[in-house]
Design an enzyme around this catalytic site. Structure first.
Site, PDB file in Angstrom:
ATOM      1  CE1 TYR A  88      21.223  42.701 -46.762  1.00  0.00           C
ATOM      2  CE2 TYR A  88      21.293  42.287 -49.734  1.00  0.00           C
ATOM      3  CZ  TYR A  88      21.902  42.461 -48.004  1.00  0.00           C
ATOM      4  OH  TYR A  88      22.900  42.494 -47.785  1.00  0.00           O
ATOM      5  CG  ASN A 111      25.441  37.403 -38.338  1.00  0.00           C
ATOM      6  OD1 ASN A 111      25.406  37.172 -37.180  1.00  0.00           O
ATOM      7  ND2 ASN A 111      25.891  37.036 -39.626  1.00  0.00           N
ATOM      8  CB  CYS A 119      25.117  37.690 -42.192  1.00  0.00           C
ATOM      9  SG  CYS A 119      26.824  37.982 -42.306  1.00  0.00           S
ATOM     10  CG  HIS A 120      28.413  34.386 -46.442  1.00  0.00           C
ATOM     11  ND1 HIS A 120      28.274  33.751 -45.457  1.00  0.00           N
ATOM     12  CD2 HIS A 120      28.803  33.871 -47.580  1.00  0.00           C
ATOM     13  CE1 HIS A 120      28.823  32.703 -45.401  1.00  0.00           C
ATOM     14  NE2 HIS A 120      29.320  32.294 -46.737  1.00  0.00           N
ATOM     15  CD  GLU A 146      28.672  29.332 -48.363  1.00  0.00           C
ATOM     16  OE1 GLU A 146      27.550  29.282 -48.554  1.00  0.00           O
ATOM     17  OE2 GLU A 146      29.049  29.997 -47.520  1.00  0.00           O
TER      18      GLU A 146
END
Length: 160
Positions: A88, A111, A119-120, A146
């Site tokens: 962040y 979001n 946003c993850h 991912e």
């Protein structure tokens, strides 16, 4: 507004289309009413490919609905590469002012296009998985899919 609910490995997702753009994706929302359109079908297909590990970027028209600052944050989120995470504080720095960390975090949480706008991929400075509309289990699943975090090696609530 058109809406289509799809099954996914992270639970049902409701996709909303308005004015030929994807405008929202909601977690855990099931409904019997399903609209059809080329765009909703394309979004379902691209999400399916993403969940299978066959897609790392989306090519769908989206409309960002929020304040100018929120749109700025969401645009920055789109720059985080597949398989990578940022903190962040890094997000606030990328926005030009570390003092915006709380506002950036708030905008991240608002979001309306999760997964499409990743946003993850924003995590705590200490590597902890914090805050996600779909829940921390879902955030962990997405990041593992991912390759951004290892399989079972991450503690959801590390002690700092």
């Amino acid at each position: 507004m058109k809406k289509k609910t799809i099954a996914s490995p992270i639970g049902p997702l409701a996709i909303y289309e308005d004015d030929k753009c994807i405008v929202e994706i909601k977690f855990d929302e099931e409904t019997k009413a399903n609209d059809t359109s080329e765009l909703l079908d394309a979004c379902e297909q691209q999400l399916s490919e993403y969940f299978k590990g066959e897609r790392s970027e989306f090519s769908l028209p989206v409309e960002l609905r929020g304040t100018d600052f929120q749109k700025q944050v969401w645009t920055e989120l789109r720059k985080i590469p597949y398989g990578k995470t940022i903190s962040y504080s890094e997000l606030a720095i990328r926005l030009g002012d570390i003092k915006t960390i709380r506002a950036a975090g708030s905008a991240n949480g608002k979001n309306k296009l999760p997964i499409l706008i990743p946003c993850h991929r924003v995590i705590g400075k200490n590597g902890s998985l914090v805050g996600f509309a779909g829940g921390l289990y879902t955030k962990k699943w997405l990041l593992q899919r991912e390759g951004a975090i290892p399989g079972e090696q991450i503690d959801l609530f590390p002690k700092s």
